[in-house]
Write an enzyme that holds these catalytic residues in place. Structure first.
Site, short mmCIF file in Angstrom:
data_model
loop_
_atom_site.label_atom_id
_atom_site.label_comp_id
_atom_site.label_asym_id
_atom_site.label_seq_id
_atom_site.Cartn_x
_atom_site.Cartn_y
_atom_site.Cartn_z
N ASP A 124 -34.01 -20.71 17.59
CA ASP A 124 -35.44 -20.87 17.82
C ASP A 124 -35.91 -19.95 18.95
O ASP A 124 -36.97 -19.33 18.87
CB ASP A 124 -35.77 -22.32 18.18
CG ASP A 124 -35.45 -23.30 17.08
OD1 ASP A 124 -35.47 -22.91 15.90
OD2 ASP A 124 -35.16 -24.47 17.40
N ASP A 128 -30.50 -29.08 17.34
CA ASP A 128 -31.27 -28.66 18.51
C ASP A 128 -30.69 -29.34 19.73
O ASP A 128 -30.16 -30.45 19.64
CB ASP A 128 -32.75 -29.05 18.35
CG ASP A 128 -33.45 -28.26 17.25
OD1 ASP A 128 -33.09 -27.09 17.05
OD2 ASP A 128 -34.35 -28.82 16.62
#
Length: 146
Positions: free
Chosen positions: A122, A104
């Site tokens: 995401d 991330d």
């Protein structure tokens, strides 16, 4: 492909870098590796339990979702949403299969009100869910036969 490209870029460019801020801190680039799911959910579980939940169950869900893409009953908004959900899911599943964690690197917010750190996959999943919800609340109007 875009998800994997940006994750590789983040590994090379952000891993050993401090947080990079844009637009007075609204958007941040910050490297993180997430062994759990969305916003770190399940990160404290055992590796075996995470594998069964976030790899096996997600893979089964994605197989079902791909099959659903080919059903004629869904409208374009729901098909687009499901395609984004599948694409994002595959991007994160790929990371889990290869590395047992997901990279991330993006974060947004104002002051203390911030999102968790996320990635392109995401983002695609969230946008896909929005399209699916939008499509279910606002079905397309039936076209009139000539």
């Amino acid at each position: 492909a875009l998800d994997q490209y940006t994750k590789n870029w983040a590994k090379l460019s952000l891993r050993s870098h401090d947080v990079i801020e844009y637009w007075n801190g609204f958007f941040r680039l910050e490297y993180a590796e997430n062994p759990g799911a969305f916003l770190g959910l399940g990160g404290g579980m055992s590796a075996e339990l995470r594998f069964w939940i976030f790899t096996v169950l997600v893979a089964l869900f994605l197989i079902f979702a791909v099959a659903s893409l080919f059903r004629a009953q869904t409208d374009r908004a729901q098909q687009l949403g499901l395609a984004l959900l599948v694409g994002g899911g595959l991007g994160n599943l790929w990371d889990r299969l290869l590395y047992q964690r997901v990279v991330d690197f993006m974060n947004m917010g104002l002051g203390p009100l911030r999102t968790g750190i996320f990635n392109i996959a995401d983002f695609a999943i969230v946008v896909g869910i929005c399209f699916m919800v939008f499509g279910s609340y606002f079905p397309p109007k039936a076209s009139k036969a000539a």
